[in-house]
Design an enzyme around this catalytic site. Structure first.
Site, PDB file in Angstrom:
ATOM      1  N   LYS A 118      22.892  40.513  -4.115  1.00  0.00           N
ATOM      2  CA  LYS A 118      21.878  39.765  -4.879  1.00  0.00           C
ATOM      3  C   LYS A 118      20.484  40.269  -4.541  1.00  0.00           C
ATOM      4  O   LYS A 118      20.213  40.613  -3.398  1.00  0.00           O
ATOM      5  CB  LYS A 118      21.988  38.288  -4.536  1.00  0.00           C
ATOM      6  N   ASP A 159      26.338  36.774  -2.667  1.00  0.00           N
ATOM      7  CA  ASP A 159      25.402  37.577  -1.869  1.00  0.00           C
ATOM      8  C   ASP A 159      25.923  37.692  -0.440  1.00  0.00           C
ATOM      9  O   ASP A 159      26.872  37.006  -0.062  1.00  0.00           O
ATOM     10  CB  ASP A 159      23.987  36.967  -1.887  1.00  0.00           C
ATOM     11  N   ARG A 215      16.637  38.718  -4.955  1.00  0.00           N
ATOM     12  CA  ARG A 215      15.840  37.572  -5.411  1.00  0.00           C
ATOM     13  C   ARG A 215      14.391  38.008  -5.559  1.00  0.00           C
ATOM     14  O   ARG A 215      13.799  38.530  -4.627  1.00  0.00           O
ATOM     15  CB  ARG A 215      15.953  36.416  -4.419  1.00  0.00           C
ATOM     16  N   HIS A 227      21.039  32.099   8.435  1.00  0.00           N
ATOM     17  CA  HIS A 227      21.059  33.493   7.978  1.00  0.00           C
ATOM     18  C   HIS A 227      20.314  34.350   8.999  1.00  0.00           C
ATOM     19  O   HIS A 227      20.923  35.047   9.796  1.00  0.00           O
ATOM     20  CB  HIS A 227      20.453  33.580   6.587  1.00  0.00           C
ATOM     21  N   ARG A 236      16.299  27.519   4.579  1.00  0.00           N
ATOM     22  CA  ARG A 236      16.141  28.794   3.849  1.00  0.00           C
ATOM     23  C   ARG A 236      14.762  29.406   4.070  1.00  0.00           C
ATOM     24  O   ARG A 236      14.569  30.581   3.813  1.00  0.00           O
ATOM     25  CB  ARG A 236      16.414  28.577   2.356  1.00  0.00           C
ATOM     26  N   GLN A 237      13.820  28.601   4.547  1.00  0.00           N
ATOM     27  CA  GLN A 237      12.468  29.151   4.805  1.00  0.00           C
ATOM     28  C   GLN A 237      12.466  29.668   6.248  1.00  0.00           C
ATOM     29  O   GLN A 237      11.778  29.117   7.112  1.00  0.00           O
ATOM     30  CB  GLN A 237      11.383  28.102   4.591  1.00  0.00           C
ATOM     31  N   ASP A 242       0.818  -1.229   0.000  1.00  0.00           N
ATOM     32  CA  ASP A 242       0.000   0.000   0.000  1.00  0.00           C
ATOM     33  C   ASP A 242       0.847   1.274   0.000  1.00  0.00           C
ATOM     34  O   ASP A 242       0.328   2.381   0.105  1.00  0.00           O
ATOM     35  CB  ASP A 242      -0.944   0.008   1.214  1.00  0.00           C
ATOM     36  N   GLY A 243       2.172   1.124  -0.075  1.00  0.00           N
ATOM     37  CA  GLY A 243       3.042   2.297  -0.153  1.00  0.00           C
ATOM     38  C   GLY A 243       3.566   2.757   1.195  1.00  0.00           C
ATOM     39  O   GLY A 243       4.394   3.669   1.259  1.00  0.00           O
ATOM     40  N   GLU A 244       3.090   2.140   2.276  1.00  0.00           N
ATOM     41  CA  GLU A 244       3.601   2.532   3.595  1.00  0.00           C
ATOM     42  C   GLU A 244       4.977   1.898   3.823  1.00  0.00           C
ATOM     43  O   GLU A 244       5.365   0.954   3.133  1.00  0.00           O
ATOM     44  CB  GLU A 244       2.599   2.118   4.681  1.00  0.00           C
TER      45      GLU A 244
HETATM   46  C1  R5P Z   1      20.673  31.795  -0.642  1.00  0.00           C
HETATM   47  O1  R5P Z   1      20.273  32.255   0.362  1.00  0.00           O
HETATM   48  C2  R5P Z   1      21.721  30.727  -0.707  1.00  0.00           C
HETATM   49  O2  R5P Z   1      22.870  31.098  -0.002  1.00  0.00           O
HETATM   50  C3  R5P Z   1      22.047  30.428  -2.144  1.00  0.00           C
HETATM   51  O3  R5P Z   1      22.574  31.573  -2.759  1.00  0.00           O
HETATM   52  C4  R5P Z   1      20.820  29.983  -2.871  1.00  0.00           C
HETATM   53  O4  R5P Z   1      20.201  28.973  -2.159  1.00  0.00           O
HETATM   54  C5  R5P Z   1      21.117  29.515  -4.263  1.00  0.00           C
HETATM   55  O5  R5P Z   1      19.922  29.146  -4.853  1.00  0.00           O
HETATM   56  P1  R5P Z   1      19.765  29.061  -6.418  1.00  0.00           P
HETATM   57  O6  R5P Z   1      20.802  28.106  -6.934  1.00  0.00           O
HETATM   58  O7  R5P Z   1      18.369  28.532  -6.621  1.00  0.00           O
HETATM   59  O8  R5P Z   1      19.910  30.439  -6.980  1.00  0.00           O
END
Ligand code: R5P
Length: 292
Positions: free
Chosen positions: A191, A168, A193, A129, A94-95, A37-39
């Site tokens: 940088k 960056d 984004r 960060h 990163r989030q 079943d995928g478990e």
């Molecule tokens: C950003 O905060 C990280 O240090 C990298 O610069 C970033 O994760 C690179 O992501 P991507 O290759 O999608 O530009």
């Protein structure tokens, strides 16, 4: 007290075995089973020692996470008193903010889910960060290793007359230490984004680069756009074709092609994530941390 290493995800166990060998640790077999079943089922057939290290490759983490949770919980249930998670790449960091209204801050959720299951997390260059330390969001002890010096030594040995460049401000922490280890200079760019695959890099004063080889250093190569934009910016200003170095070779679909098309001379990564571009070995750092 000795530590035993096991494989924390239901994939290939070769990297976990390599870590055990290099750390001089026993290898603890884990049996994984996928039910019709995928478990997922998991079983530790032998006796579980008091101290266990679980090695987990956590790039593209979502399908790996639940099996890892099952194993971590089972180890405690089977008698482990101290569990270390060795995640060379620790995802979701990163989030670390609510970038748009209503967004979940998933770095915190991920940390909250993992923390009760582990006593210690060993990782390499986590994307710290807005958080200053792992302990800000993880309840477990954080052992943060860095590939920066290893990258610097690799650069000094393989690149002629290098100048290190961070694309960056976040990359300063890696590029500065790598430059010191390579005994060379460095610069950090700016940088902006705008989206997952939409970044712009401001390349300012480049006098320092005259006749030198630019070496871009960043923690993560994901979509590849950060590196590719930087490569394009430097080439447009008449600089030599850059070498690109990433700690974590996440490489989303098309990232390798993007970097080659942008004009990177060479792309090299550390082996925190297994990838054909791996050229910088950090398993020695992980093994030393386990022995310590
Ligand atoms: C950003 O905060 C990280 O240090 C990298 O610069 C970033 O994760 C690179 O992501 P991507 O290759 O999608 O530009």
């Amino acid at each position: 007290m000795t530590i035993a290493v096991c494989n924390g995800t239901h994939g290939d166990d070769a990297r976990a075995r390599t870590l055990a060998r290099r750390a001089g640790a026993a290898y603890l077999e884990v049996e994984w089973h996928r039910f019709p079943d995928g478990e997922t089922g998991v079983r530790v057939p032998g006796p579980v020692p008091a101290r266990v290290a679980v090695f987990a490759d956590l790039d593209r983490p979502d399908p790996k996470f639940l099996p890892l949770v099952f194993l971590l919980d089972a180890l405690r249930d089977l008698g482990a008193e101290h569990v270390t998670l060795v995640a060379p790449y620790l995802p979701y960091l990163r989030q670390d903010a609510r970038f748009r209204d209503g967004e979940a801050i998933t770095s915190r959720t991920f940390a909250a889910a993992l923390s009760p299951l582990v006593d210690r997390i060993v990782t390499v260059d986590p994307h710290l960060h807005r958080y200053r330390s792992l302990e800000e969001i993880y309840a477990a002890e954080g052992v943060v290793l860095s590939a920066a010096e290893t990258i610097g030594r690799w650069t000094g040995a393989h690149v002629d007359s290098p100048v290190l460049i961070g694309p960056d401000t976040e990359s300063r922490q890696w590029v500065e230490r790598a430059a010191a280890a390579a005994d060379t200079s460095f610069m950090v760019l700016e940088k902006k984004r705008r989206g997952d695959r939409d970044v712009s890099i401001r390349v300012g004063e480049l006098d320092m680069l005259a006749g030198r080889t630019p070496v871009l250093v960043d923690d993560i190569i994901s979509s590849g756009h950060t590196m590719a934009e930087t490569v394009r910016g430097l080439l447009a200003r008449g600089m030599k074709s850059p070498v690109c170095i990433g700690v974590h070779a996440v490489f989303a679909d098309g990232a390798g092609r993007l970097l080659a098309d942008a004009g990177a001379a060479r792309v090299v990564t550390s082996n925190t994530i297994a990838h054909p571009s791996n050229g910088i070995d950090v398993f020695g750092l992980l093994a030393d941390a386990l022995r310590a």
